[in-house]
Design a protein around this motif. Structure first.
Motif, PDB file in Angstrom:
ATOM      1  N   GLU A  28      -7.334   1.951  -2.056  1.00 16.84           N
ATOM      2  CA  GLU A  28      -6.858   0.606  -2.386  1.00 16.84           C
ATOM      3  C   GLU A  28      -5.397   0.439  -1.977  1.00 16.84           C
ATOM      4  OE1 GLU A  28      -7.558  -0.020  -6.547  1.00 16.84           O
ATOM      5  OE2 GLU A  28      -9.726   0.068  -6.317  1.00 16.84           O
ATOM      6  N   MET A  29      -4.573   1.452  -2.261  1.00 16.70           N
ATOM      7  CA  MET A  29      -3.164   1.384  -1.871  1.00 16.70           C
ATOM      8  C   MET A  29      -3.026   1.328  -0.357  1.00 16.70           C
ATOM      9  SD  MET A  29      -1.087   3.801  -4.563  1.00 16.70           S
ATOM     10  CE  MET A  29      -2.069   5.242  -4.355  1.00 16.70           C
ATOM     11  N   GLY A  30      -3.846   2.085   0.352  1.00 19.57           N
ATOM     12  CA  GLY A  30      -3.819   2.054   1.812  1.00 19.57           C
ATOM     13  C   GLY A  30      -4.172   0.674   2.342  1.00 19.57           C
ATOM     14  N   GLU A  31      -5.150   0.036   1.726  1.00 18.58           N
ATOM     15  CA  GLU A  31      -5.543  -1.307   2.149  1.00 18.58           C
ATOM     16  C   GLU A  31      -4.424  -2.309   1.890  1.00 18.58           C
ATOM     17  OE1 GLU A  31      -7.634  -4.036   4.055  1.00 18.58           O
ATOM     18  OE2 GLU A  31      -8.201  -1.934   3.894  1.00 18.58           O
ATOM     19  N   VAL A  32      -3.768  -2.182   0.746  1.00 19.88           N
ATOM     20  CA  VAL A  32      -2.628  -3.063   0.439  1.00 19.88           C
ATOM     21  C   VAL A  32      -1.520  -2.848   1.468  1.00 19.88           C
ATOM     22  CG1 VAL A  32      -0.779  -3.491  -1.227  1.00 19.88           C
ATOM     23  CG2 VAL A  32      -3.139  -3.282  -2.016  1.00 19.88           C
ATOM     24  N   MET A  33      -1.256  -1.595   1.818  1.00 16.94           N
ATOM     25  CA  MET A  33      -0.224  -1.300   2.817  1.00 16.94           C
ATOM     26  C   MET A  33      -0.595  -1.881   4.172  1.00 16.94           C
ATOM     27  SD  MET A  33       0.915   2.582   2.062  1.00 16.94           S
ATOM     28  CE  MET A  33       1.408   3.123   0.448  1.00 16.94           C
ATOM     29  N   LEU A  89      -0.332   7.542   9.587  1.00 23.76           N
ATOM     30  CA  LEU A  89      -0.866   8.897   9.737  1.00 23.76           C
ATOM     31  C   LEU A  89      -0.802   9.657   8.419  1.00 23.76           C
ATOM     32  CD1 LEU A  89       0.601   9.922  13.189  1.00 23.76           C
ATOM     33  CD2 LEU A  89      -1.767   9.376  12.654  1.00 23.76           C
ATOM     34  N   TRP A  90       0.273   9.454   7.688  1.00 22.65           N
ATOM     35  CA  TRP A  90       0.418  10.127   6.398  1.00 22.65           C
ATOM     36  C   TRP A  90      -0.675   9.668   5.446  1.00 22.65           C
ATOM     37  CZ3 TRP A  90       2.183   8.065   1.571  1.00 22.65           C
ATOM     38  CH2 TRP A  90       2.438   9.040   0.599  1.00 22.65           C
ATOM     39  N   GLU A 129      -3.686  11.957   3.859  1.00 23.89           N
ATOM     40  CA  GLU A 129      -3.986  12.051   2.427  1.00 23.89           C
ATOM     41  C   GLU A 129      -5.435  11.701   2.152  1.00 23.89           C
ATOM     42  OE1 GLU A 129       0.201  11.305   0.101  1.00 23.89           O
ATOM     43  OE2 GLU A 129      -1.280   9.715   0.142  1.00 23.89           O
ATOM     44  N   GLU A 130      -5.932  10.655   2.803  1.00 25.06           N
ATOM     45  CA  GLU A 130      -7.327  10.286   2.614  1.00 25.06           C
ATOM     46  C   GLU A 130      -8.247  11.408   3.080  1.00 25.06           C
ATOM     47  OE1 GLU A 130      -6.795   5.464   3.118  1.00 25.06           O
ATOM     48  OE2 GLU A 130      -7.767   6.592   4.698  1.00 25.06           O
ATOM     49  N   HIS A 131      -7.899  12.031   4.179  1.00 29.86           N
ATOM     50  CA  HIS A 131      -8.690  13.139   4.703  1.00 29.86           C
ATOM     51  C   HIS A 131      -8.685  14.305   3.723  1.00 29.86           C
ATOM     52  CE1 HIS A 131      -9.742  16.607   7.178  1.00 29.86           C
ATOM     53  NE2 HIS A 131     -10.333  15.766   7.996  1.00 29.86           N
ATOM     54  N   GLN A 132      -7.518  14.628   3.192  1.00 23.42           N
ATOM     55  CA  GLN A 132      -7.424  15.731   2.236  1.00 23.42           C
ATOM     56  C   GLN A 132      -8.218  15.422   0.970  1.00 23.42           C
ATOM     57  OE1 GLN A 132      -3.181  16.044   1.851  1.00 23.42           O
ATOM     58  NE2 GLN A 132      -3.050  17.712   3.343  1.00 23.42           N
TER      59      GLN A 132
END
Length: 112
Positions: free
Chosen positions: A59-64, A2-3, A7-10
């Motif tokens: 990219e970081m979100g995808e890695v996570m 969710l965090w 962040e992506e939304h913001q």
């Protein structure tokens, strides 16, 4: 998750607002010409930086997400192995119990 989503939304909202500001500056530029050019240049630089940061965050979100998937897969493998071992343990205990019972019955049948 969710965090990261927040962040992506913001960041997406920031990108939308930057494009809005750019369009407003272009409208003002049409009216004022040279007055808006320095502001527009700064705005372009900021927009490019924001887009770059959004790409990095994605990219970081995808890695996570991939790391979470690998971790979940590993967890399920461990759970499956544990269930197999527990079943095997139960079966071995039953065999041991049967073996002990047959020894006791054998001892009872022996004359003193």
């Amino acid at each position: 998750e969710l965090w990261i989503s927040l962040e992506e939304h913001q960041d997406a909202l920031e990108l939308i607002m930057s494009k809005y500001r750019k369009q407003m500056l272009q409208l003002l530029q049409g009216r004022k010409g040279e007055d808006a050019e320095p502001v527009l240049k700064v705005h372009r630089a900021n927009s490019l930086e924001i887009e770059s940061q959004i790409d990095r965050i994605c990219e970081m979100g995808e890695v996570m997400r991939k790391a979470i998937q690998v971790d979940d897969d590993q967890f399920f493998k461990v759970q499956e192995k544990l269930a197999q071992l527990e079943l095997e343990n139960k079966e071995l205990r039953e065999l041991l119990s049967i073996s002990k019972e047959s020894l006791e019955v054998g001892r009872e049948d022996l004359p003193d």
